[in-house]
Scaffold this motif. Structure first.
Motif, PDB file in Angstrom:
ATOM      1  N   GLY A  59     -74.085  11.094 -39.294  1.00  0.00           N
ATOM      2  CA  GLY A  59     -73.664  11.320 -40.668  1.00  0.00           C
ATOM      3  C   GLY A  59     -74.815  11.747 -41.554  1.00  0.00           C
ATOM      4  O   GLY A  59     -74.769  11.561 -42.770  1.00  0.00           O
ATOM      5  N   ALA A  60     -75.862  12.316 -40.942  1.00  0.00           N
ATOM      6  CA  ALA A  60     -76.943  12.931 -41.717  1.00  0.00           C
ATOM      7  C   ALA A  60     -77.594  14.000 -40.856  1.00  0.00           C
ATOM      8  O   ALA A  60     -77.820  13.775 -39.668  1.00  0.00           O
ATOM      9  N   VAL A  61     -77.842  15.164 -41.421  1.00  0.00           N
ATOM     10  CA  VAL A  61     -78.686  16.150 -40.749  1.00  0.00           C
ATOM     11  C   VAL A  61     -80.100  15.697 -41.088  1.00  0.00           C
ATOM     12  O   VAL A  61     -80.500  15.722 -42.257  1.00  0.00           O
ATOM     13  N   LYS A  62     -80.816  15.237 -40.078  1.00  0.00           N
ATOM     14  CA  LYS A  62     -82.046  14.458 -40.289  1.00  0.00           C
ATOM     15  C   LYS A  62     -82.935  15.001 -41.420  1.00  0.00           C
ATOM     16  O   LYS A  62     -83.410  16.118 -41.350  1.00  0.00           O
ATOM     17  N   GLY A  63     -83.078  14.169 -42.448  1.00  0.00           N
ATOM     18  CA  GLY A  63     -84.040  14.476 -43.515  1.00  0.00           C
ATOM     19  C   GLY A  63     -83.492  15.256 -44.685  1.00  0.00           C
ATOM     20  O   GLY A  63     -84.178  15.407 -45.689  1.00  0.00           O
ATOM     21  N   LEU A  64     -82.262  15.799 -44.591  1.00  0.00           N
ATOM     22  CA  LEU A  64     -81.785  16.681 -45.655  1.00  0.00           C
ATOM     23  C   LEU A  64     -80.732  16.022 -46.545  1.00  0.00           C
ATOM     24  O   LEU A  64     -79.879  15.264 -46.093  1.00  0.00           O
ATOM     25  N   LEU A  65     -80.820  16.365 -47.847  1.00  0.00           N
ATOM     26  CA  LEU A  65     -79.794  15.948 -48.809  1.00  0.00           C
ATOM     27  C   LEU A  65     -78.577  16.862 -48.672  1.00  0.00           C
ATOM     28  O   LEU A  65     -78.715  18.023 -48.273  1.00  0.00           O
ATOM     29  N   PRO A  66     -77.395  16.358 -49.070  1.00  0.00           N
ATOM     30  CA  PRO A  66     -76.211  17.218 -49.024  1.00  0.00           C
ATOM     31  C   PRO A  66     -76.412  18.537 -49.777  1.00  0.00           C
ATOM     32  O   PRO A  66     -76.000  19.600 -49.283  1.00  0.00           O
ATOM     33  N   GLU A  67     -77.048  18.496 -50.944  1.00  0.00           N
ATOM     34  CA  GLU A  67     -77.214  19.749 -51.704  1.00  0.00           C
ATOM     35  C   GLU A  67     -78.160  20.717 -50.982  1.00  0.00           C
ATOM     36  O   GLU A  67     -78.067  21.926 -51.128  1.00  0.00           O
TER      37      GLU A  67
END
Ligand code: PRF
Ligand code: ZN
Length: 384
Positions: A49-57
């Motif tokens: 549930g996260a692309v490692k290190g990146l914020l949704p925006e």
């Protein structure tokens, strides 16, 4: 992004926007419960549930439309009911766009975890703490109902690339039985707006693949994936499988190749009429120092970048290339600054999305042959 509007087509609707007259390439719009997806589309991997290190925006900025998560990982950590109670996957990760979850059918068939397999499911040991667990077509759908993705992959059996024909056939036939079970249960378990995709197995044996496409097509899934590729088979055989099988997959349903691939693989798959892809290459390569560009690939650790004040890719318009130098990225990498991974991931994902968007725009503009030839030349000139 991510909002359904009054009058939007029902989730699962596939509009074919353009077809290339000289190849099987096509560009479509797939409607989901969280808005439309323009294809061909590359999906970054956000297993937990996260692309490692990146914020949704930041995902939006690099061009991501759909994020892939894994129901298997989320089932063990933090658990489907926990995700449900924290807003479902969209609320939990604060990503308003479409999400797809893989079933874990791939993870549990790695040699280390597989325990016992039968027609109703598979026993495995989790790679978290070695504890025993069981996965069935029903348990996967129940987990996905709680997690809440827009697109749910069913349980499949992905054999290793060097399995013999009888093992390939057995895995394929078991996948069909599991798919029948999933097709029977899905309306009771999933929400109406959740799409459910079948997975075609059969290795690089075109006869098995054709048989399996035809068997799954009868079950009327919302989309179809090619699984069981990029598992150790020769690359030309994988590309031949795209070319022979993708055009035979139901025309009015999205076609997805799982866990693929390099820029060359994406070009071959798009030419063959594939609509969707996911792969860890851009994010994993970034963490390993590999920068992907239209001029080829390089490792940022190389000493020759110590004084290189050019952007990572002079032809790239991403927020990294418009501000930072190779020398700065190398400096961050050498000093293990977490900013390095973020910058490299942003650039690599931007590059992957551009590689696919250039083809999507060309198919829609009617000049795919020329653009694909130009991308072929890029690949021939420098190794990717
Ligand atoms: N099945 C599933 N997920 C996958 C694969 C598969 O065969 C692959 C194979 N490339 C990647 N991810 N369920
Ligand atoms: Zn860039």
């Amino acid at each position: 992004l991510g909002r359904r509007s009054e009058g939007d087509p029902a989730p699962g609707t596939l509009e074919i926007v353009a077809e290339d007259p000289d190849s099987d390439a096509r560009s479509c719009r797939l409607w989901t419960g969280h808005g439309p997806v323009e294809t061909p589309c590359f999906m970054p991997v956000g297993t937990y549930g996260a692309v490692k290190g990146l914020l949704p925006e930041e995902l939006r900025t690099v061009g991501s439309q759909v994020v892939l998560a894994n129901a298997y990982h989320l089932t063990h950590r933090p658990g489907p009911e926990r995700v449900r109670s924290l807003g479902g996957i969209h609320g939990f990760m604060h990503w308003p766009g479409p999400v797809l979850t893989d079933s874990g059918g791939y993870q549990v068939f790695s040699l280390r975890s597989l325990q016992k397999i039968d027609d109703s499911g598979v026993d495995y040991r989790t790679h978290f703490d070695g504890s025993k667990a069981r996965m069935t077509p029903r348990s996967v759908l129940e987990a996905e109902a709680a997690i809440g993705p827009d697109i749910c992959m069913i349980l499949d059996h992905c054999p290793p690339g060097d399995a013999d024909r009888s093992a390939m056939r057995a895995a394929m036939e078991r996948t069909t039985r599991w798919a029948r079970e999933a097709a029977r249960l899905r309306r009771d378990i999933l929400r109406p707006e959740q799409l459910c995709f079948g997975i075609v197995q059969g290795g690089t044996d075109l006869e098995l693949r054709r048989e399996h496409v035809d068997a799954l097509a009868e079950l009327d899934f919302d989309g179809y994936a090619l699984g069981g590729l990029s598992v150790g088979e020769p690359i030309p055989k994988m590309h031949a499988t795209f070319a022979a099988i993708a055009p035979r997959m139901p025309k009015h349903k999205p076609r997805y190749v799982m866990g693929i691939g390099t820029p060359a693989d994406l070009l071959a798959a798009i030419r063959s009429g594939v609509d969707m892809f996911d792969c860890v290459i851009p994010s994993r390569h970034a963490r390993n120092g590999q920068i992907l560009t239209f001029q080829g690939r390089f490792n940022i650790r190389n000493g020759r970048f110590r004084t290189d004040d050019r952007p990572p890719d002079p032809d790239c318009a991403c927020p990294v290339c418009s501000r930072f130098s190779r020398a700065y990225l190398r400096h961050l990498h050498v000093h293990n600054d977490p900013l390095y991974v973020r910058l490299a991931t942003i650039h690599n994902l931007y590059f992957f999305h551009q590689w696919v968007a250039a083809q999507r725009q060309a198919i829609r503009a009617g000049n795919y042959a020329a653009v694909a030839a130009a991308l072929d030349a890029v690949l021939a000139e420098r190794r990717h």
